[in-house]
Scaffold this active site. Sequence first.
Site, mmCIF file in Angstrom:
data_model
loop_
_atom_site.group_PDB
_atom_site.id
_atom_site.type_symbol
_atom_site.label_atom_id
_atom_site.label_comp_id
_atom_site.label_asym_id
_atom_site.label_seq_id
_atom_site.Cartn_x
_atom_site.Cartn_y
_atom_site.Cartn_z
ATOM 1 N N HIS A 60 -146.904 -49.019 4.783
ATOM 2 C CA HIS A 60 -145.760 -48.275 4.340
ATOM 3 C C HIS A 60 -144.592 -48.439 5.608
ATOM 4 O O HIS A 60 -144.703 -47.698 6.378
ATOM 5 C CB HIS A 60 -145.889 -46.952 3.944
ATOM 6 N N THR A 98 -134.898 -44.017 -0.242
ATOM 7 C CA THR A 98 -133.718 -43.621 -0.816
ATOM 8 C C THR A 98 -132.795 -44.654 -1.317
ATOM 9 O O THR A 98 -132.184 -44.392 -2.355
ATOM 10 C CB THR A 98 -133.163 -42.535 0.047
ATOM 11 N N TYR A 129 -136.727 -45.588 -4.360
ATOM 12 C CA TYR A 129 -137.150 -44.291 -4.823
ATOM 13 C C TYR A 129 -136.908 -44.283 -6.280
ATOM 14 O O TYR A 129 -137.849 -43.523 -7.180
ATOM 15 C CB TYR A 129 -136.401 -43.408 -4.267
ATOM 16 N N HIS A 223 -147.656 -39.439 2.280
ATOM 17 C CA HIS A 223 -146.825 -38.348 2.585
ATOM 18 C C HIS A 223 -147.720 -37.318 2.358
ATOM 19 O O HIS A 223 -147.311 -36.040 1.962
ATOM 20 C CB HIS A 223 -145.421 -38.111 2.145
ATOM 21 N N ASP A 286 -144.940 -45.044 8.101
ATOM 22 C CA ASP A 286 -143.324 -44.834 7.324
ATOM 23 C C ASP A 286 -142.544 -45.434 8.530
ATOM 24 O O ASP A 286 -141.429 -44.688 8.767
ATOM 25 C CB ASP A 286 -142.950 -43.311 7.046
#
Length: 389
Positions: A60, A98, A129, A223, A286
């Site tokens: 990720h 996002t 997203y 997450h 991330d």
Amino acid sequence: MKLIKNIKLYSPEYLGVRDVFIAGGKICKIGENIKLPSDLGVEIIDGTGLLLLPGFIDSHVHILGGGGEGGFANRTPEAALSDLTKHGVTTVVGCLGTDGVGRSMASLIAKVKSLREQGLSAYAYTGSYQIPVHTLLGNVTEDIMMIDEIIGVGEIAISDHRSSQPTFDEFARVCADARVGGILSGKAGIVNVHLGDGSRYMNLIERVVQETEIPPSQFLPTHVNRNAALFERAIEYAKLGGVIDFTGNEDIDYWETVSDEVRVSKGIKRLLEEGADSDSFTISSDGQGSLPLFDEHGQFLGIGMGQSSSLIKEVRECTERENIPLETAIKAITANPARVLGLQKKGRIAEGFDADLCILRENLQIDTVVAMGRIMVRNGIPIVRGQFE
């Protein structure tokens, strides 16, 4: 051709002191005291006192950069080749977050191809997203089936004020399309799900598993350690057969003071104590993604950035802080993500597998990184850099 001699081998299971011969980008032979003709021109690497691990898989990473929650000036930079390799990453999966507008799927695939040309194994999720998913060819199934680099869809956001607030039917349709795409192409068709701080937690995933024929293996919720309540739900999900993804955090000492984020090493220890299988978790970074901080009213306060360095840092904390065996901890960044993502020749040190290797010192600091048989990092310093580094 390279021969690594007298090294402590973690496959990720500990196999003792071994020699490993690699050629043509593959692991050709593992054994004791391997002898080769002197005229072959084989590079000998002395592994005495060192550890050999599979190359790390970061499942990720915002390789195009992420962020933007605080405006255009908060967009994070792209990942350079050495941003990954110097931290042991030999396989990366890129995603959009996002911002699925300023960064497109075409740009993401171009970045994946760039990293591949530079010697890294790179893949991508289609979408961002949002639902409806912004794909490259028009739909999720077609992207997974027809584009080699795409192995799933994501990161689809749920339980987050930045998500598109998908309904159950919308979310289930995306999951179904990903599954069919994976079946038809022989890929995982994984659904990488961003979990936010919302009180609905993992409800949509749990409902799909309970109310449809789609199994837990189709999902990689990430997450899961972002807050304590969410992590409790994730534990139950893992105990029922799902796989959960911890997000590494280099700045956890700070974040623990402003949130109830669960430290990765503590979370993995708790998960194992609860009876979950050691195959039930992965760790991703991330990387290059924004780490925005919002107040209780959803107002933006500030931003940090994920780093792939968190992978080995979290493994180190697992062993040093929680006494988790190294071979258990490193599964989270090697064999487990390889299995979940359907990367059949990755994540293990075995004959016939890709020669993706990390040589570590006894203190678990990175010494040498080999990607597809090519040395990328030597003595902790990148010796192969990207075109514009």
